[in-house]
Design an enzyme around this catalytic site. Structure first.
Site, PDB file in Angstrom:
ATOM      1  N   ILE A  98     -15.174  43.970  -9.849  1.00  0.00           N
ATOM      2  CA  ILE A  98     -13.885  44.440 -10.360  1.00  0.00           C
ATOM      3  C   ILE A  98     -13.631  43.915 -11.779  1.00  0.00           C
ATOM      4  CG2 ILE A  98     -12.921  44.699  -8.040  1.00  0.00           C
ATOM      5  CD1 ILE A  98     -11.249  42.161  -8.566  1.00  0.00           C
ATOM      6  N   ASP A  99     -14.434  42.950 -12.220  1.00  0.00           N
ATOM      7  CA  ASP A  99     -14.247  42.453 -13.594  1.00  0.00           C
ATOM      8  C   ASP A  99     -14.667  43.527 -14.599  1.00  0.00           C
ATOM      9  OD1 ASP A  99     -17.057  42.150 -14.628  1.00  0.00           O
ATOM     10  OD2 ASP A  99     -17.241  40.723 -12.981  1.00  0.00           O
ATOM     11  N   HIS A 114     -15.832  49.488  -6.368  1.00  0.00           N
ATOM     12  CA  HIS A 114     -14.937  48.675  -5.537  1.00  0.00           C
ATOM     13  C   HIS A 114     -13.628  48.364  -6.256  1.00  0.00           C
ATOM     14  CE1 HIS A 114     -18.529  47.179  -2.868  1.00  0.00           C
ATOM     15  NE2 HIS A 114     -18.149  48.411  -2.581  1.00  0.00           N
ATOM     16  N   CYS A 141       7.247  49.971  -6.294  1.00  0.00           N
ATOM     17  CA  CYS A 141       6.369  50.814  -7.114  1.00  0.00           C
ATOM     18  C   CYS A 141       7.154  51.343  -8.309  1.00  0.00           C
ATOM     19  CB  CYS A 141       5.838  51.970  -6.272  1.00  0.00           C
ATOM     20  SG  CYS A 141       4.972  53.216  -7.251  1.00  0.00           S
ATOM     21  N   SER A 183     -26.379  41.081  -3.127  1.00  0.00           N
ATOM     22  CA  SER A 183     -27.081  40.591  -1.933  1.00  0.00           C
ATOM     23  C   SER A 183     -27.573  41.733  -1.051  1.00  0.00           C
ATOM     24  CB  SER A 183     -26.145  39.692  -1.119  1.00  0.00           C
ATOM     25  OG  SER A 183     -24.991  40.430  -0.725  1.00  0.00           O
ATOM     26  N   GLU A 210     -32.456  35.633  -6.003  1.00  0.00           N
ATOM     27  CA  GLU A 210     -33.384  35.501  -4.874  1.00  0.00           C
ATOM     28  C   GLU A 210     -33.547  36.867  -4.220  1.00  0.00           C
ATOM     29  OE1 GLU A 210     -29.943  34.051  -1.744  1.00  0.00           O
ATOM     30  OE2 GLU A 210     -30.995  32.563  -2.955  1.00  0.00           O
ATOM     31  N   ALA A 226     -29.702  36.072 -14.011  1.00  0.00           N
ATOM     32  CA  ALA A 226     -29.522  37.375 -14.666  1.00  0.00           C
ATOM     33  C   ALA A 226     -29.597  37.265 -16.190  1.00  0.00           C
ATOM     34  CB  ALA A 226     -28.186  37.982 -14.238  1.00  0.00           C
TER      35      ALA A 226
HETATM   36  C1  BJW Z   1     -27.504  35.936  -9.008  1.00  0.00           C
HETATM   37  C2  BJW Z   1     -27.008  34.910  -9.778  1.00  0.00           C
HETATM   38  C3  BJW Z   1     -27.428  34.889 -11.101  1.00  0.00           C
HETATM   39  C4  BJW Z   1     -26.194  34.617  -7.851  1.00  0.00           C
HETATM   40  N1  BJW Z   1     -28.257  35.835 -11.537  1.00  0.00           N
HETATM   41  N2  BJW Z   1     -28.328  36.854  -9.461  1.00  0.00           N
HETATM   42  C5  BJW Z   1     -21.931  47.902  10.194  1.00  0.00           C
HETATM   43  C6  BJW Z   1     -23.163  48.260   9.648  1.00  0.00           C
HETATM   44  C7  BJW Z   1     -23.247  48.800   8.352  1.00  0.00           C
HETATM   45  C8  BJW Z   1     -22.102  49.006   7.596  1.00  0.00           C
HETATM   46  C9  BJW Z   1     -20.884  48.665   8.170  1.00  0.00           C
HETATM   47  C10 BJW Z   1     -20.809  48.117   9.447  1.00  0.00           C
HETATM   48  N3  BJW Z   1     -19.501  47.864   9.709  1.00  0.00           N
HETATM   49  C11 BJW Z   1     -18.765  48.229   8.635  1.00  0.00           C
HETATM   50  C12 BJW Z   1     -19.605  48.721   7.683  1.00  0.00           C
HETATM   51  C13 BJW Z   1     -19.216  49.212   6.328  1.00  0.00           C
HETATM   52  C14 BJW Z   1     -18.775  48.061   5.432  1.00  0.00           C
HETATM   53  C15 BJW Z   1     -19.937  47.067   5.315  1.00  0.00           C
HETATM   54  O1  BJW Z   1     -20.860  47.250   4.551  1.00  0.00           O
HETATM   55  N4  BJW Z   1     -19.901  45.977   6.074  1.00  0.00           N
HETATM   56  C16 BJW Z   1     -21.011  45.026   6.035  1.00  0.00           C
HETATM   57  C17 BJW Z   1     -20.488  43.639   5.725  1.00  0.00           C
HETATM   58  C18 BJW Z   1     -21.762  45.137   7.350  1.00  0.00           C
HETATM   59  N5  BJW Z   1     -18.464  48.642   4.132  1.00  0.00           N
HETATM   60  C19 BJW Z   1     -17.268  49.117   3.865  1.00  0.00           C
HETATM   61  O2  BJW Z   1     -16.328  49.029   4.655  1.00  0.00           O
HETATM   62  C20 BJW Z   1     -17.129  49.844   2.561  1.00  0.00           C
HETATM   63  N6  BJW Z   1     -16.607  51.156   2.809  1.00  0.00           N
HETATM   64  C21 BJW Z   1     -17.288  52.064   3.519  1.00  0.00           C
HETATM   65  O3  BJW Z   1     -18.390  51.831   4.002  1.00  0.00           O
HETATM   66  O4  BJW Z   1     -16.641  53.264   3.641  1.00  0.00           O
HETATM   67  C22 BJW Z   1     -17.237  54.288   4.471  1.00  0.00           C
HETATM   68  C23 BJW Z   1     -18.291  55.102   3.800  1.00  0.00           C
HETATM   69  C24 BJW Z   1     -19.213  55.774   4.534  1.00  0.00           C
HETATM   70  C25 BJW Z   1     -20.187  56.544   3.939  1.00  0.00           C
HETATM   71  C26 BJW Z   1     -20.238  56.654   2.571  1.00  0.00           C
HETATM   72  C27 BJW Z   1     -19.322  56.000   1.825  1.00  0.00           C
HETATM   73  C28 BJW Z   1     -18.368  55.219   2.437  1.00  0.00           C
HETATM   74  C29 BJW Z   1     -16.174  49.120   1.630  1.00  0.00           C
HETATM   75  C30 BJW Z   1     -16.738  47.837   1.118  1.00  0.00           C
HETATM   76  C31 BJW Z   1     -15.693  47.073   0.292  1.00  0.00           C
HETATM   77  C32 BJW Z   1     -16.229  45.760  -0.273  1.00  0.00           C
HETATM   78  N7  BJW Z   1     -15.159  45.029  -0.878  1.00  0.00           N
HETATM   79  C33 BJW Z   1     -15.450  43.720  -1.480  1.00  0.00           C
HETATM   80  C34 BJW Z   1     -14.149  42.988  -1.828  1.00  0.00           C
HETATM   81  C35 BJW Z   1     -13.422  43.565  -3.028  1.00  0.00           C
HETATM   82  C36 BJW Z   1     -12.041  42.981  -3.110  1.00  0.00           C
HETATM   83  C37 BJW Z   1     -11.909  41.811  -4.031  1.00  0.00           C
HETATM   84  O5  BJW Z   1     -12.786  41.520  -4.841  1.00  0.00           O
HETATM   85  O6  BJW Z   1     -10.859  41.183  -3.911  1.00  0.00           O
HETATM   86  O7  BJW Z   1     -16.292  43.907  -2.621  1.00  0.00           O
HETATM   87  S1  BJW Z   1     -16.378  42.624  -0.418  1.00  0.00           S
HETATM   88  C38 BJW Z   1     -17.372  41.967  -1.692  1.00  0.00           C
HETATM   89  O8  BJW Z   1     -18.748  42.294  -1.400  1.00  0.00           O
HETATM   90  C39 BJW Z   1     -16.982  42.684  -2.984  1.00  0.00           C
HETATM   91  C40 BJW Z   1     -18.344  42.966  -3.574  1.00  0.00           C
HETATM   92  O9  BJW Z   1     -18.271  44.031  -4.494  1.00  0.00           O
HETATM   93  C41 BJW Z   1     -19.196  43.246  -2.371  1.00  0.00           C
HETATM   94  C42 BJW Z   1     -20.675  43.096  -2.606  1.00  0.00           C
HETATM   95  O10 BJW Z   1     -21.004  41.759  -2.883  1.00  0.00           O
HETATM   96  P1  BJW Z   1     -22.138  41.418  -3.955  1.00  0.00           P
HETATM   97  O11 BJW Z   1     -21.718  41.887  -5.286  1.00  0.00           O
HETATM   98  O12 BJW Z   1     -23.444  41.878  -3.457  1.00  0.00           O
HETATM   99  O13 BJW Z   1     -22.043  39.809  -3.993  1.00  0.00           O
HETATM  100  P2  BJW Z   1     -22.802  38.755  -3.070  1.00  0.00           P
HETATM  101  O14 BJW Z   1     -22.087  37.468  -3.225  1.00  0.00           O
HETATM  102  O15 BJW Z   1     -22.973  39.256  -1.696  1.00  0.00           O
HETATM  103  O16 BJW Z   1     -24.265  38.647  -3.695  1.00  0.00           O
HETATM  104  C43 BJW Z   1     -24.488  38.088  -4.985  1.00  0.00           C
HETATM  105  C44 BJW Z   1     -25.984  38.060  -5.257  1.00  0.00           C
HETATM  106  O17 BJW Z   1     -26.169  37.600  -6.575  1.00  0.00           O
HETATM  107  C45 BJW Z   1     -26.766  37.116  -4.327  1.00  0.00           C
HETATM  108  O18 BJW Z   1     -27.909  37.800  -3.805  1.00  0.00           O
HETATM  109  C46 BJW Z   1     -27.220  35.981  -5.246  1.00  0.00           C
HETATM  110  O19 BJW Z   1     -28.498  35.485  -4.945  1.00  0.00           O
HETATM  111  C47 BJW Z   1     -27.234  36.654  -6.598  1.00  0.00           C
HETATM  112  N8  BJW Z   1     -26.968  35.744  -7.710  1.00  0.00           N
HETATM  113  N9  BJW Z   1     -26.209  34.102  -8.976  1.00  0.00           N
HETATM  114  C48 BJW Z   1     -28.703  36.796 -10.670  1.00  0.00           C
HETATM  115  N10 BJW Z   1     -27.012  33.909 -11.945  1.00  0.00           N
END
Ligand code: BJW
Length: 245
Positions: A98-99, A114, A141, A183, A210, A226
């Site tokens: 979101i940044d 997101h 609102c 991740s 990783e 990165a």
């Molecule tokens: C470095 C580093 C460095 C560190 N250099 N690298 C069961 C099975 C499958 C799916 C589902 C399920 N039950 C529910 C679902 C769906 C659900 C989901 O996926 N759940 C899983 C947890 C299982 N998803 C949803 O609900 C989404 N919507 C959806 O699916 O709608 C239906 C649909 C269907 C079909 C098509 C389309 C849609 C919505 C997801 C919303 C995610 N929201 C958040 C919070 C935002 C709010 C806020 O910020 O306040 O978004 S959660 C959080 O995770 C945030 C991120 O964008 C998101 C992803 O995280 P990200 O960016 O990957 O971060 P990390 O921390 O996980 O990883 C960082 C990585 O960087 C690591 O690997 C490090 O190693 C690396 N790293 N330092 C390079 N210096």
């Protein structure tokens, strides 16, 4: 062919890891946000309906964190902007973050799947407003006047990510898919790599600290911070020193 003189269209998916070295915490690392707060209580649509005050407190704390620090784009953000400007075909950044550090780094073609910091959305009238105001359950609102329905413009678990039609169209026409700093734990973003491989045999590369959850789905993986691996990879791509096929 979706190529311009041998240069494929590129989709870059980014996650929290690309902004880590700018001072923003990731979610799932050992020191990440979800190690300190329960995501079920602050980042799901159910949490919003159950206890909106708690969800808004989390939002306000994040907002205060951003406001109190000098957070600037890093070398990885700037390298992706360079790629967009110098690559002969389209480069689209699809970010889960979101940044606004991609924009700050100079990227123009960015989709925030997101949501976006600095924007609010009314659940009653769906108006999206540019605002960084602190929110409470008594906030009205500005567009429709309804109280308690204004929320951050972010996507919580259980909600549909934004720009999905444009993202799927870009995935369907890209020849190179690059995933950076994510991740691979959250869908639908985590499924993009399988989609591009199945749909049109795009070349796929992950750059991460990783191996991600789905690392074996990628053709190539490059691991490290990165700010080091992304500029080097972009340089290699632009100089034709790395394969994109
Ligand atoms: C470095 C580093 C460095 C560190 N250099 N690298 C069961 C099975 C499958 C799916 C589902 C399920 N039950 C529910 C679902 C769906 C659900 C989901 O996926 N759940 C899983 C947890 C299982 N998803 C949803 O609900 C989404 N919507 C959806 O699916 O709608 C239906 C649909 C269907 C079909 C098509 C389309 C849609 C919505 C997801 C919303 C995610 N929201 C958040 C919070 C935002 C709010 C806020 O910020 O306040 O978004 S959660 C959080 O995770 C945030 C991120 O964008 C998101 C992803 O995280 P990200 O960016 O990957 O971060 P990390 O921390 O996980 O990883 C960082 C990585 O960087 C690591 O690997 C490090 O190693 C690396 N790293 N330092 C390079 N210096």
């Amino acid at each position: 062919m979706h190529q311009e003189f041998g240069h494929p269209k590129i989709v870059v998916l980014t996650g929290a890891g690309i902004s880590k070295e700018s001072g923003i915490d990731t979610f799932r690392d050992a020191d990440g946000l979800w190690s300190r707060v329960n995501l079920e209580e602050v980042a799901t649509i159910e949490a919003w309906h159950r206890d909106p005050a708690k969800v808004l407190d989390f939002h306000n704390a994040g907002r205060a964190f951003f406001a109190g620090r000098n957070i600037t784009p890093n070398a990885a953000h700037r390298a992706l902007a360079r790629l967009e400007h110098e690559w002969p075909a389209e480069v689209l950044v699809v970010t889960q973050n979101i940044d606004l550090l991609h924009e700050g780094g100079g990227s123009k073609n960015v989709l925030h799947m997101h949501g976006q910091a600095g924007k609010l959305r009314c659940m009653a009238c769906e108006t999206i407003a540019d605002s960084d105001a602190e929110l409470s359950v008594t906030t009205a609102c500005a567009a429709c006047g309804v109280v308690g329905q204004t929320r951050p413009h972010v996507v919580w678990f259980g909600e549909m990510p934004l720009h999905m039609d444009a993202i799927m169209a870009a995935l369907d026409s890209c020849g190179l898919f690059i995933s950076i700093g994510t991740s691979g734990a959250v869908y639908p973003a985590a499924g993009f790599v399988q989609h591009v491989r199945r749909k049109r045999r795009a070349h796929t590369v992950e750059l991460n600290m990783e191996r991600s959850d789905g690392y074996q789905t990628f053709h190539d993986g490059i691991y490290g911070p990165a700010t080091e691996v992304v500029p080097a990879f972009v340089d290699d791509l632009l100089r034709g020193r790395t394969s994109h096929a």
